[in-house]
Scaffold this motif. Structure first.
Motif, PDB file in Angstrom:
ATOM      1  N   ARG A 144       0.807  -1.222   0.000  1.00 33.05           N
ATOM      2  CA  ARG A 144       0.000   0.000   0.000  1.00 33.05           C
ATOM      3  C   ARG A 144       0.844   1.278   0.000  1.00 33.05           C
ATOM      4  NH1 ARG A 144      -5.194   1.558   3.623  1.00 33.05           N
ATOM      5  NH2 ARG A 144      -5.554   3.512   2.568  1.00 33.05           N
ATOM      6  N   TYR A 145       1.887   1.314   0.819  1.00 30.60           N
ATOM      7  CA  TYR A 145       2.647   2.555   0.976  1.00 30.60           C
ATOM      8  C   TYR A 145       4.004   2.543   0.293  1.00 30.60           C
ATOM      9  CZ  TYR A 145      -0.957   3.311   4.418  1.00 30.60           C
ATOM     10  OH  TYR A 145      -2.162   3.431   5.027  1.00 30.60           O
ATOM     11  N   GLY A 146       4.582   1.381   0.143  1.00 30.77           N
ATOM     12  CA  GLY A 146       5.922   1.323  -0.428  1.00 30.77           C
ATOM     13  C   GLY A 146       5.939   1.104  -1.922  1.00 30.77           C
ATOM     14  N   HIS A 147       5.117   0.198  -2.392  1.00 25.89           N
ATOM     15  CA  HIS A 147       5.180  -0.180  -3.803  1.00 25.89           C
ATOM     16  C   HIS A 147       4.259   0.632  -4.690  1.00 25.89           C
ATOM     17  CE1 HIS A 147       7.790  -3.677  -3.465  1.00 25.89           C
ATOM     18  NE2 HIS A 147       7.277  -3.798  -2.266  1.00 25.89           N
ATOM     19  N   VAL A 148       3.290   1.285  -4.134  1.00 23.06           N
ATOM     20  CA  VAL A 148       2.309   1.988  -4.941  1.00 23.06           C
ATOM     21  C   VAL A 148       2.352   3.479  -4.620  1.00 23.06           C
ATOM     22  CG1 VAL A 148      -0.136   2.212  -5.467  1.00 23.06           C
ATOM     23  CG2 VAL A 148       0.826  -0.044  -5.049  1.00 23.06           C
ATOM     24  N   ASN A 149       2.385   4.286  -5.668  1.00 27.15           N
ATOM     25  CA  ASN A 149       2.326   5.727  -5.528  1.00 27.15           C
ATOM     26  C   ASN A 149       1.363   6.233  -6.594  1.00 27.15           C
ATOM     27  OD1 ASN A 149       2.645   8.463  -5.509  1.00 27.15           O
ATOM     28  ND2 ASN A 149       4.875   8.426  -5.449  1.00 27.15           N
ATOM     29  N   THR A 150       0.175   6.598  -6.202  1.00 24.54           N
ATOM     30  CA  THR A 150      -0.846   7.003  -7.169  1.00 24.54           C
ATOM     31  C   THR A 150      -0.623   8.410  -7.703  1.00 24.54           C
ATOM     32  OG1 THR A 150      -2.274   7.711  -5.354  1.00 24.54           O
ATOM     33  CG2 THR A 150      -2.608   5.481  -6.217  1.00 24.54           C
ATOM     34  N   ASP A 151       0.409   9.097  -7.225  1.00 24.29           N
ATOM     35  CA  ASP A 151       0.690  10.459  -7.693  1.00 24.29           C
ATOM     36  C   ASP A 151       1.517  10.487  -8.979  1.00 24.29           C
ATOM     37  OD1 ASP A 151      -0.626  11.432  -5.482  1.00 24.29           O
ATOM     38  OD2 ASP A 151       1.211  11.619  -4.300  1.00 24.29           O
ATOM     39  N   VAL A 152       1.986   9.335  -9.415  1.00 25.56           N
ATOM     40  CA  VAL A 152       2.824   9.288 -10.612  1.00 25.56           C
ATOM     41  C   VAL A 152       2.220   8.325 -11.623  1.00 25.56           C
ATOM     42  CG1 VAL A 152       4.949   9.895  -9.391  1.00 25.56           C
ATOM     43  CG2 VAL A 152       4.320   7.503  -9.617  1.00 25.56           C
ATOM     44  N   ASP A 153       2.624   8.468 -12.886  1.00 30.30           N
ATOM     45  CA  ASP A 153       2.088   7.613 -13.941  1.00 30.30           C
ATOM     46  C   ASP A 153       2.506   6.153 -13.776  1.00 30.30           C
ATOM     47  OD1 ASP A 153       0.809   9.737 -15.133  1.00 30.30           O
ATOM     48  OD2 ASP A 153       2.508  10.196 -16.441  1.00 30.30           O
ATOM     49  N   ASP A 154       3.768   5.936 -13.465  1.00 29.08           N
ATOM     50  CA  ASP A 154       4.269   4.570 -13.284  1.00 29.08           C
ATOM     51  C   ASP A 154       4.242   4.253 -11.794  1.00 29.08           C
ATOM     52  OD1 ASP A 154       6.194   6.466 -12.785  1.00 29.08           O
ATOM     53  OD2 ASP A 154       7.825   5.350 -13.719  1.00 29.08           O
ATOM     54  N   PHE A 155       3.044   3.955 -11.286  1.00 35.24           N
ATOM     55  CA  PHE A 155       2.818   3.935  -9.852  1.00 35.24           C
ATOM     56  C   PHE A 155       3.117   2.620  -9.149  1.00 35.24           C
ATOM     57  CE2 PHE A 155      -1.172   2.869 -11.845  1.00 35.24           C
ATOM     58  CZ  PHE A 155      -1.610   1.785 -11.115  1.00 35.24           C
ATOM     59  N   CYS A 156       3.313   1.532  -9.848  1.00 40.11           N
ATOM     60  CA  CYS A 156       3.534   0.247  -9.180  1.00 40.11           C
ATOM     61  C   CYS A 156       4.977  -0.206  -9.372  1.00 40.11           C
ATOM     62  CB  CYS A 156       2.577  -0.804  -9.729  1.00 40.11           C
ATOM     63  SG  CYS A 156       2.831  -2.440  -9.012  1.00 40.11           S
ATOM     64  N   LEU A 157       5.691  -0.388  -8.287  1.00 40.34           N
ATOM     65  CA  LEU A 157       7.083  -0.809  -8.351  1.00 40.34           C
ATOM     66  C   LEU A 157       7.232  -2.141  -9.071  1.00 40.34           C
ATOM     67  CD1 LEU A 157      10.056  -0.362  -7.519  1.00 40.34           C
ATOM     68  CD2 LEU A 157       9.519  -1.584  -5.405  1.00 40.34           C
ATOM     69  N   PHE A 158       6.405  -3.116  -8.719  1.00 38.93           N
ATOM     70  CA  PHE A 158       6.524  -4.445  -9.327  1.00 38.93           C
ATOM     71  C   PHE A 158       6.334  -4.390 -10.840  1.00 38.93           C
ATOM     72  CE2 PHE A 158       5.093  -6.806  -5.212  1.00 38.93           C
ATOM     73  CZ  PHE A 158       6.291  -6.457  -4.611  1.00 38.93           C
ATOM     74  N   ALA A 159       5.477  -3.507 -11.306  1.00 39.42           N
ATOM     75  CA  ALA A 159       5.224  -3.396 -12.748  1.00 39.42           C
ATOM     76  C   ALA A 159       6.425  -2.830 -13.500  1.00 39.42           C
ATOM     77  CB  ALA A 159       3.994  -2.528 -12.999  1.00 39.42           C
ATOM     78  N   GLN A 160       7.379  -2.227 -12.788  1.00 41.23           N
ATOM     79  CA  GLN A 160       8.585  -1.679 -13.412  1.00 41.23           C
ATOM     80  C   GLN A 160       9.652  -2.743 -13.658  1.00 41.23           C
ATOM     81  OE1 GLN A 160       8.625   1.693 -14.304  1.00 41.23           O
ATOM     82  NE2 GLN A 160       6.500   1.377 -13.684  1.00 41.23           N
ATOM     83  N   ALA A 161       9.473  -3.942 -13.094  1.00 38.84           N
ATOM     84  CA  ALA A 161      10.478  -5.005 -13.225  1.00 38.84           C
ATOM     85  C   ALA A 161      10.613  -5.454 -14.677  1.00 38.84           C
ATOM     86  CB  ALA A 161      10.118  -6.190 -12.335  1.00 38.84           C
ATOM     87  N   GLU A 162      11.876  -5.653 -15.076  1.00 43.75           N
ATOM     88  CA  GLU A 162      12.178  -6.134 -16.429  1.00 43.75           C
ATOM     89  C   GLU A 162      12.602  -7.600 -16.421  1.00 43.75           C
ATOM     90  OE1 GLU A 162      14.489  -3.327 -18.948  1.00 43.75           O
ATOM     91  OE2 GLU A 162      14.580  -2.164 -17.091  1.00 43.75           O
ATOM     92  N   TRP A 163      12.747  -8.165 -15.264  1.00 39.03           N
ATOM     93  CA  TRP A 163      13.173  -9.559 -15.120  1.00 39.03           C
ATOM     94  C   TRP A 163      12.551 -10.067 -13.829  1.00 39.03           C
ATOM     95  CZ3 TRP A 163      16.354 -11.687 -18.871  1.00 39.03           C
ATOM     96  CH2 TRP A 163      16.815 -12.977 -18.652  1.00 39.03           C
ATOM     97  N   ALA A 164      12.385 -11.372 -13.707  1.00 46.17           N
ATOM     98  CA  ALA A 164      11.810 -11.918 -12.482  1.00 46.17           C
ATOM     99  C   ALA A 164      12.421 -13.273 -12.157  1.00 46.17           C
ATOM    100  CB  ALA A 164      10.295 -12.052 -12.613  1.00 46.17           C
TER     101      ALA A 164
END
Length: 182
Positions: A140-160
């Motif tokens: 809720r507080y660390g990975h998501v920031n609704t104030d920016v366009d790219d708001f989900c940290l996990f969605a920024q991953a290029e590898w898993a």
């Protein structure tokens, strides 16, 4: 200066530190343990009074300075101590603003580490209810920031990576990451 930086993200107990150690062994990256550097800063800033416990200081430090600036301070401190480091894996990225600073400053890739909830809860030293609260807080507080366009940290991953994959497959996946980064 850094040639490549790998940032690891994922929930508590998913295997980020294990993956970081495996990347170090197989690809030669140095590990920047973010928590260890935050604890160094805590000792430096609170050495005289020690009137704040670690967790209160940590949360206040992020609140006052912002996650982007905190990551800047941590990396500056790391490079003062490790001037020869060229390949670095950061254990761990917990905030989209931390990642944005790294992405904007270094040649970098964000790697997601994921494990089933039952496995993560077994690995974590805190009781299950505390671990569930950490998950909720982190998402809720660390990975998501609704104030920016790219708001989900996990969605920024290029590898898993899976934090529960057999060692042979993990090693193959890490070597594939190394090839992809070249």
């Amino acid at each position: 200066m850094v040639q490549k930086l790998i940032g690891l993200c994922g929930l508590h107990g998913c295997g980020k530190s294990y993956i970081a150690k495996s990347i170090k062994e197989l690809l030669g990256y140095e590990i920047l343990n973010k928590r260890a550097y935050l604890q160094l800063l805590y000792q430096r800033y609170e050495s005289d009074s020690m009137n704040k416990d670690w967790e209160s200081w940590y949360r206040n430090f992020y609140r006052e300075r912002g996650a982007r600036n905190v990551m800047h301070v941590i990396l500056d401190e790391y490079f003062l101590r490790n001037q020869e480091s060229r390949l670095i894996v950061v254990d761990a990225i917990h905030n989209i603003e931390e990642w944005k600073f790294i992405k904007d400053t270094y040649h970098s890739i964000l790697v997601l580490v994921s494990s089933p909830q039952q496995v993560r809860y077994q690995r974590h030293p805190k009781p299950r209810c505390d671990t569930a609260e950490l998950d909720h807080w982190r998402v809720r507080y660390g990975h998501v920031n609704t104030d920016v366009d790219d708001f989900c940290l996990f969605a920024q991953a290029e590898w898993a990576f899976s934090g529960v994959m057999p060692q042979v497959l993990l090693n193959q996946s890490i070597h594939a990451l190394g090839q992809w980064l070249k």
